[in-house]
Structure formats: C-alpha cells, structure tokens
Enzyme design. Structure first.
Site, PDB file in Angstrom:
ATOM      1  N   HIS A 111      30.889 -32.585  -6.759  1.00  0.00           N
ATOM      2  CA  HIS A 111      31.182 -33.578  -7.792  1.00  0.00           C
ATOM      3  C   HIS A 111      29.926 -34.052  -8.516  1.00  0.00           C
ATOM      4  O   HIS A 111      29.995 -34.462  -9.677  1.00  0.00           O
ATOM      5  CB  HIS A 111      31.912 -34.775  -7.169  1.00  0.00           C
ATOM      6  CG  HIS A 111      33.318 -34.447  -6.778  1.00  0.00           C
ATOM      7  ND1 HIS A 111      33.897 -34.891  -5.608  1.00  0.00           N
ATOM      8  CD2 HIS A 111      34.266 -33.693  -7.393  1.00  0.00           C
ATOM      9  CE1 HIS A 111      35.143 -34.437  -5.525  1.00  0.00           C
ATOM     10  NE2 HIS A 111      35.393 -33.716  -6.592  1.00  0.00           N
ATOM     11  N   CYS A 165      31.602 -40.714  -1.642  1.00  0.00           N
ATOM     12  CA  CYS A 165      31.718 -40.116  -2.975  1.00  0.00           C
ATOM     13  C   CYS A 165      32.776 -40.875  -3.780  1.00  0.00           C
ATOM     14  O   CYS A 165      33.859 -41.181  -3.277  1.00  0.00           O
ATOM     15  CB  CYS A 165      32.083 -38.647  -2.855  1.00  0.00           C
ATOM     16  SG  CYS A 165      32.331 -37.819  -4.458  1.00  0.00           S
ATOM     17  N   CYS A 224       0.864 -33.259   9.111  1.00  0.00           N
ATOM     18  CA  CYS A 224       0.284 -34.507   9.628  1.00  0.00           C
ATOM     19  C   CYS A 224       0.011 -34.412  11.121  1.00  0.00           C
ATOM     20  O   CYS A 224      -0.878 -35.090  11.640  1.00  0.00           O
ATOM     21  CB  CYS A 224       1.195 -35.690   9.312  1.00  0.00           C
ATOM     22  SG  CYS A 224       2.891 -35.476   9.886  1.00  0.00           S
ATOM     23  N   CYS A 281      35.898 -38.481  -4.159  1.00  0.00           N
ATOM     24  CA  CYS A 281      36.603 -38.008  -2.962  1.00  0.00           C
ATOM     25  C   CYS A 281      36.187 -38.904  -1.804  1.00  0.00           C
ATOM     26  O   CYS A 281      35.477 -39.898  -1.997  1.00  0.00           O
ATOM     27  CB  CYS A 281      36.319 -36.524  -2.674  1.00  0.00           C
ATOM     28  SG  CYS A 281      34.584 -36.176  -2.300  1.00  0.00           S
ATOM     29  N   HIS A 288       6.871 -38.096  10.932  1.00  0.00           N
ATOM     30  CA  HIS A 288       5.491 -38.216  10.471  1.00  0.00           C
ATOM     31  C   HIS A 288       4.620 -38.675  11.629  1.00  0.00           C
ATOM     32  O   HIS A 288       5.057 -39.426  12.503  1.00  0.00           O
ATOM     33  CB  HIS A 288       5.435 -39.226   9.315  1.00  0.00           C
ATOM     34  CG  HIS A 288       4.077 -39.375   8.692  1.00  0.00           C
ATOM     35  ND1 HIS A 288       3.389 -38.314   8.169  1.00  0.00           N
ATOM     36  CD2 HIS A 288       3.288 -40.464   8.519  1.00  0.00           C
ATOM     37  CE1 HIS A 288       2.227 -38.737   7.681  1.00  0.00           C
ATOM     38  NE2 HIS A 288       2.143 -40.044   7.893  1.00  0.00           N
ATOM     39  N   CYS A 346      29.238 -36.390  -4.268  1.00  0.00           N
ATOM     40  CA  CYS A 346      28.906 -35.428  -3.225  1.00  0.00           C
ATOM     41  C   CYS A 346      28.225 -34.197  -3.808  1.00  0.00           C
ATOM     42  O   CYS A 346      28.390 -33.848  -4.977  1.00  0.00           O
ATOM     43  CB  CYS A 346      30.162 -35.014  -2.450  1.00  0.00           C
ATOM     44  SG  CYS A 346      31.451 -34.259  -3.471  1.00  0.00           S
TER      45      CYS A 346
END
EC number: 3.4.19.12
Length: 816
Positions: A188, A155, A289, A158, A776, A175
């Site tokens: 943030h 971030c 799937c 931070c 998947h 973040c």
C-alpha cells in the site's frame, strides 16, 4: 612523498614514498617505478566544506586512511604520471608511446586505470554508503495536523501492524511490499506513492537517536535524509527519545534515563570533545563499531603501545614487499593513528566562527578510517569480512589469535591477557578426580538472574508490560534486573554438571561435576558478562540487566590449589570408541589405520602434477598430496590454500621414520591453530567421508581436533548432520564461547605473567541492542584520572560512565 606523490613498483604493485622506494630498490634491485601525483584543481560547486586553493597539492595518505577522502567526487583533479628508472632517478613523462617498449606501456596503462584498493571493495565486504536523497532538502510537508503515536501503528488501508512506512509528506502509515516467502505487506505504501507522487518514507521501527531507514520511491533505493529529525518532528516524533522494542516498534514515552541507547551514549548531556594523542576517533565503516571499540581498548594498554607504536620504525623498515598483507604493519599503522595525535586536533578559531556564521554547531570530527586494517584482519573470516554487526568478544579473541601468530620482537603483547585455568573434574560415584589446565584470555561471568535484588519490581513490570501489549498501549517504564556482582562471581565458582561424563575409574558413564579456578592471574583481566543467552524457543536474546561492577576487584580466593591430600586421581584411560554399523565403517577404519601409522604413503604423482600445472611449487604440491592422504587434487588444493603463507611452504617434504610416526601422527596432519580452527587436512578427511563441512568443523572443535573422537562425536549427534552452519555456530558459541583458544604446548609451557589477583577497572565496552548481530558498541576508558567515551568518531569527556551496563570489562593488576 615530500612532493605529495606516490611511487609504485612495476614488479610488485607496491606503493611507497620516495625514501621508502629507494630503500626498496636497494633491497630488491627492482629499478622501474611509476610515480603518481594528484593535484586538486578546484572544488566542485555545492560540495560540502570550505573551498580549497587552486592547484593545491593533494597528499596521498598511504600511511593512514584519514576521514577525508581525496577520491571524493567533491573535487576536480589533475593527475601526473612519470616512469622513474633507478638508480639515476631518470624520469620519463607519460604517456610516451614512442620511447617505451609495448610491454611497459601496457603495464603503465593497466596501473593507471586500476581502481584504488579503497574503491575496489567486494560488495559483500562493506556496507554500501547511502547517498542523500535529492528530495530531502526541498521536501514539502503538508500541514494536515497528523500526529503519529509512539506505538500501536497499523496500515491505514489494511490491518497489518508490521513492515509499516510513514510517508514524510502527508504522514500516512502504510504497509510495505509483499515478499516471496509470504512476509512483508500488501504494497500500500508503493500504491500511495503512485497516486500522490510523495517520494520519501521512513520505516517505523527503525527510528533511533542516530537516524532511521528512509526509502525514496522516486529514486528506487534506500537514501539518507539529512533533515530527518525536522521531518519527523513535523508529525510529532522526537528522534532523541525513540527506542527499539523487540517487536520492531519504538516508543518515545520511555524516559531518557531508562533508554539503554541514551544511557550508554550519554545522550542528553553536553559532552566536551577531547583532542590529542590517545583521543582519536575511528570512522564506522558500516557496522564496524565492534572493531572500533575493541581497538580503542587494546591501544590503551602500554604493552601494545610499546610493541607496535614503539617499534613502528623497525616494523616499517622490515615490512614485506606487500605491507597491506602484513599484520604487524597494519597494527603499527593503526596504533600510530590513534596515539600520535596527528588526527585528533581541535578546530581552528576561524572554523568555529564559520560554523557559528552558518549556524552549524556540529563538531568537526577528524579521526581515522581503519579500512585497510579491517580488510586485512577480516580476510578469509566468514563473519568479520561481512558488513554485518559482530560480537566484540569474538573479535577480541580473533585479534589475540592474530597477535599470537604474528610475533613482533621478543615481547608478545598478548601475554598480558593470558592465564591458566585449572579444571577439576570429579566422578560422583568413585569420588576420584582429574586435574587439567588450559589457557584462556577472558573470564566469563554468568548472569545470576535468580539473585536480582528487585524481584518485586520486575514481576510488577512484567504484568504491566503484558497488559499494555494486549491492549496495544505504550509499554510501562522499563525496569531492569539489578544483579549483585558478588552473585555473578559466586555462580562462576560453583561446580557444574558434566554432560556425558565417562568415568575411567568405573569404565562407564557416570555423573560428574567440574569446577574452574585460576592457576595463574593475568596482568590484565578481561571480564565478559554473559548477557546473551537462549530463550525457550532457542532464539538468542539479551538480558537487560544492571550489574554493579566494582572499580576494585579481588579474586585471590579463586586461586587453584591442585591435587589435595586424600584425593585420588582418575586413571588415565581413554574411553572406548564405539562406531555403529554403517556402510562407511570399512572406509573409516581404513583411514584410522593409515593415519595412525602414516607408513610410507605412496604419493599420487598425477595429483602432484595437476597442482604443479596451476603454478604452485612442486615440493609444496607433494606435501599437500601427502598430508591429505592421496584424497585427490581438489582436497590437496585446499591444503595449499590454507598453508601457502607458511615460511616452509615450498621446503622439501620430510617423511617421518616409522618409529616416529605412531607418536606424531596427529602432528603430521597439521599443527592445530591457536584459534582452534581445525586443520584443513582433518576437515578434508571427514568431508571425503560424505559429511558436511560445517559438521566436520563442529566435531573437531568439540573434540580438540582429535580425528577419531570427532568421528565418534558425529555418530553420537545424528540430528546435527542436516542442520545449517549458523545453527551450529550458535550452539558452539553457547556451549564453549572460548573454543577458539587452545592451550599452547611445548616443553616450557605457555607464557604467563602470574601475580596477585587484585585489579582496578580502567575500561569497558558496552552494547546497545537485543542481539550481538545488531545494535551498537561504545567504549569507555579511564585516562589521566577521568573517564572518556569513544563512540566511533566522537571522543568526549564522560560525565556519567554507565559502568553497570557494560558487556566487556578491562581490569589491570594493582601492584603489590
């Protein structure tokens, strides 16, 4: 019907075309039907696709849920409704308040205002379909020179390195919000939106070649970004080379040939679409799937094609009043959709020209949407009815269980998978042996990691990976363990230690070893590579390995031999039941006594009447109270719910004679299900003693649904009583993945199709991701001499079938 309409029976709320509804009338005598017809008036401006002619009839596809959805908001409709009276087919236009009785008018209004089964879905059953963001098309991206690295994100406000979001306007990495459990971030990303108004952000760590998680701060919900590839490329991110890593980050420096996602899906190779019978794709309904891959493999087998598609007219003619709840009808419908070719047609030349003119080069997939099939087959199942990803192997066994319970004709197609396993258990002290047989449907091969042929490369890779992780650099190029198939086969055949082995020869616990062999070889051999295991921290993980699976397989040397000359069998003596002192012991012993003899139980008539007042048949209520041992109306109600679909549900209760009871007590408590789901009566008995339901189920599964042994098992595993159900399910999956397969009983024994043990590979299912609960599934099948990839709706000729990365393999017997 031929006019493009739907007849609905007013008594049973059953929808058919005219031909079927006339047959329904002759069969049932029900004569009042609602005839519904919908016409497309015009296409809504701005809707996707080409324009439709005005007043074109819109056929209601009741026989198959095709990919196009006529309930879509892209069209405007005109609905017409009539009341039809048989046998004269007398029509009354609706609304018609003057001529109709009030009750009929109310019923018609209720039907017309009811939601379609395709729209009326439980929110937990299907994944919510995301809508395209209104900002996606006109999103402004700043030319500020920002380039996002492939890893090492944090971030910008931070030091957090998890739950990070990339703003698609200015490229800032911030973040996410804080969660109540202390995880998440410092919010943030939201603060940045409030300051700048930049609306869209993508979560770092979710970008794959198939898409990414996008959130709209302005619309306050997850959204789709149809231009996500272009928006990410603006900041230097190439979606086609992004790959999942275990810490949630994705890296674009790994070569495409290494990425599991790209190798299995054959990304980067121009694949030729396939059309026609047997080349029909299936829509992904939200993490479905696993179902698509299994059903494609199942309906490539001639026995299943004959049983359901070959018998389709008979199955449809004799379907019950509500075909949505009939397994064989749903299987026949799905099989017809996959094999008929009606839903797999190449685009017309005019459509291709239109694509080129619009610079749209995406293939126009048709295919089918198995929504009704999934709704039925997963009904009542806690996992398959959810929108979470599931294990294809578990779904395969669940499907075989349903096939066994719903025979169609004299031939049971699941016979082709069934085989007998001979288990030889030997007491290491007395050297005496016991031979038993069980039914199975899957050969599970362990991954022999110690036999990897590239150990030096693996050690060097692991050192580089740890160094890169410590320095927060991109990881090195992935190195997979290369495991010889012969090593996996040898690990399968080697003896294994038996935990808690009780020797009947010594009348005490001893060391024991068990070996497994094939007492019969199936027509079709299903082989599972056990890639999923547990780490030292008991967290499930996937082994990223390459196994050189052979195209031709000979396992004749694994044929069982039975009791050999000189071998002495263990005495057939059951271990003693030792129950520690406990306040519940008296109650348990009483229940043992009552259920060992079931001697003329007095049926609690008050409980019977409570159930009968709910509308259940009186005889069914009496049976429910009897078989649950007079434990109360609530326990008996659970028995009714579990058995109400049985044909003899409302038949009179037949009390067993005293001489019969001692030998058939267990059977009186309810037949054991083929999927080894314990009888609800037994579960209810254990619950009534104060134990949790999940613990009761676990104990019965571990003891082959033996009530006494299940109670002993519970007392021997006191630490499990407080554990939650997922933990028990995980342990059960690891200890005995095939616990839901029960040997069939009967005088003639199980139906088997024995033969030579030589096979040829014709299909495999691959999994991408780190867990069976995510990722998947893709299916590869060999048809007409070449491999074909089935990736949900996408069906193409395979150029590089990744046979070494499969999870489940399908072999057919080579005729001798």
């Amino acid at each position: 019907d031929s006019e493009g309409g739907l007849y609905v029976c007013m008594n049973t709320f059953l929808g058919f075309g005219r031909e079927h509804i006339e047959r329904h009338y002759r069969k049932t005598g029900q004569c009042v039907y609602l005839h519904l017809k919908r016409r497309v008036i015009e296409k809504v401006p701005g809707a996707s696709g080409g324009a439709l002619p005005k007043r074109r009839n819109a056929k209601l596809f009741l026989d198959l849920e095709i990919n196009s959805d006529l309930n879509s908001d892209d069209f405007e409709y005109e609905d017409e409704a009539k009341l039809i009276i048989f046998p004269d087919h007398y029509e009354i236009s609706l609304p018609n308040i003057e001529e109709l009785p009030a009750l009929v008018t109310i019923a018609c209004d209720a039907l017309l205002s009811a939601k379609s089964p395709y729209r009326k879905q439980h929110p937990d059953s299907w994944e919510e379909e995301l809508q395209a963001s209104k900002h996606a098309k006109t999103l402004v991206q700043l030319d500020n020179g920002v380039r996002i690295p492939p890893s090492g994100w944090k971030c910008s406000k931070c030091d957090l390195r998890e739950n990070l979001w990339l703003n698609l306007t200015d490229g800032s990495v911030l973040c996410g919000k804080w969660f109540f459990d202390g995880s998440g971030g410092n919010g943030h990303a939201m603060e940045h939106y409030k300051e700048t108004g930049y609306p869209l952000a993508v979560k770092l760590g979710t970008i794959t070649p198939d898409g990414a998680d996008v959130y709209s701060f302005d619309e306050e919900e997850p959204v789709l970004d149809p231009h996500i590839a272009k928006h990410l490329a603006h900041f230097g991110i190439d979606m086609l080379q992004m790959q999942v890593t275990e810490n949630g980050l994705r890296d674009n420096d790994i070569k495409p040939r290494v990425s599991e996602w790209e190798v299995i899906q054959e990304a980067g190779v121009k694949l030729k679409p396939m059309y026609g019978p047997g080349y029909t794709g299936m829509k992904n309904l939200g993490n479905s799937c696993y179902l698509n891959a299994v059903m494609q493999a199942i309906f490539s087998i001639p026995e299943f094609q004959r049983a359901y598609v070959g018998n389709l007219p008979r199955i449809f003619d004799y379907s019950p009043l509500d075909p949505t709840q009939d397994f064989n009808t749903q299987m026949a419908k799905l099989g017809h959709g996959l094999l008929s070719g009606q839903y797999s047609k190449p685009p017309m030349k005019s459509e291709l020209i239109e694509q080129v003119m619009k610079e749209e080069h995406k293939p126009q997939h048709n295919g089918i949407s198995p929504r009704m099939f999934k709704a039925f087959i997963s009904k009542g199942h806690p996992e398959f009815s959810s929108n979470r990803q599931q294990d294809a192997q578990e779904f395969f066994l669940h499907l075989i269980n349903l096939v066994e319970r719903n025979p169609v004709g004299s031939e049971n197609p699941s016979d082709v998978f069934r085989f007998l396993v001979e288990e030889r258990t030997q007491c290491c002290q007395s050297r005496k042996v016991r031979y038993t047989e069980r039914v199975d449907y899957i050969m599970q091969l362990p991954v022999a990691m110690e036999a990897a042929t590239n150990k030096d490369e693996l050690i060097a890779y692991e050192l580089k990976r740890r160094e890169a992780e410590a320095a927060r650099r991109p990881p090195p190029e992935l190195v997979r363990a290369k495991i010889p198939f012969s090593a996996c086969l040898q690990a399968f055949s080697e003896p294994s230690n038996v935990e808690d082995f009780w020797s009947s020869a010594l009348q005490a616990k001893s060391a024991g070893v068990k070996t497994s062999r094939f007492a019969s070889f199936p027509e079709y051999l299903v082989v599972q590579i056990k890639k999923f295991t547990f780490g030292l921290d008991w967290i499930p993980k996937k082994l990223d390995v390459s196994v050189d699976m052979p195209d031709f397989l000979d396992i004749s040397h694994l044929r069982a031999r039975g009791l050999q000359p000189g071998e002495e069998e263990l005495p057939d003596i059951a271990p003693p039941i030792v129950i520690p002192d406990d306040p519940k012991v008296d109650e348990i012993r009483l229940l043992y006594f009552r259920r060992s003899f079931l001697v003329a139980l007095d049926i609690d008539e008050s409980s019977v009447m409570q159930l009968a007042e709910m509308g259940f048949p009186l005889e069914a209520c009496r049976k429910a109270v009897y078989y649950t041992g007079n434990l109360g109306a609530e326990v008996a109600f659970n028995w009714i719910i579990a058995h109400m679909e049985e044909p003899d549900f409302a038949e009179p209760l037949v009390m067993p004679a005293f001489g019969e009871v001692a030998s058939s007590g267990a059977a009186a408590l309810g037949a054991v299900g083929l999927d080894n789901q314990p009888p609800e009566e037994m579960v209810a008995i254990i619950i009534s003693m104060g134990f949790q339901r999940n613990l009761a189920i676990q104990a019965l599964k571990a003891t082959n649904n033996n009530l006494e042994r299940a109670l002993e098992w519970i007392f021997c595993h006191p630490d499990l009583e407080e554990e939650n159900e997922p933990a028990l399910d995980t342990m059960d999956m690891e200890n005995n993945v095939n616990a839901n397969i029960l040997a069939e009983t009967g005088s003639e024994g199980p139906r088997i199709k024995d033969g030579p043990g030589r096979y040829e590979l014709f299909g495999f299912i691959s999994h991408m991701g780190t867990s069976t609960m995510s990722g998947h599934y893709v299916c590869h099948l060999k048809k007409e001499g070449r491999w074909v990839i089935y990736n949900d709706l996408r069906v193409c000729a395979s150029e590089r079938p990744p046979k070494d990365l499969g999870y489940i393999y399908f072999y057919h017997r080579i005729p001798s």
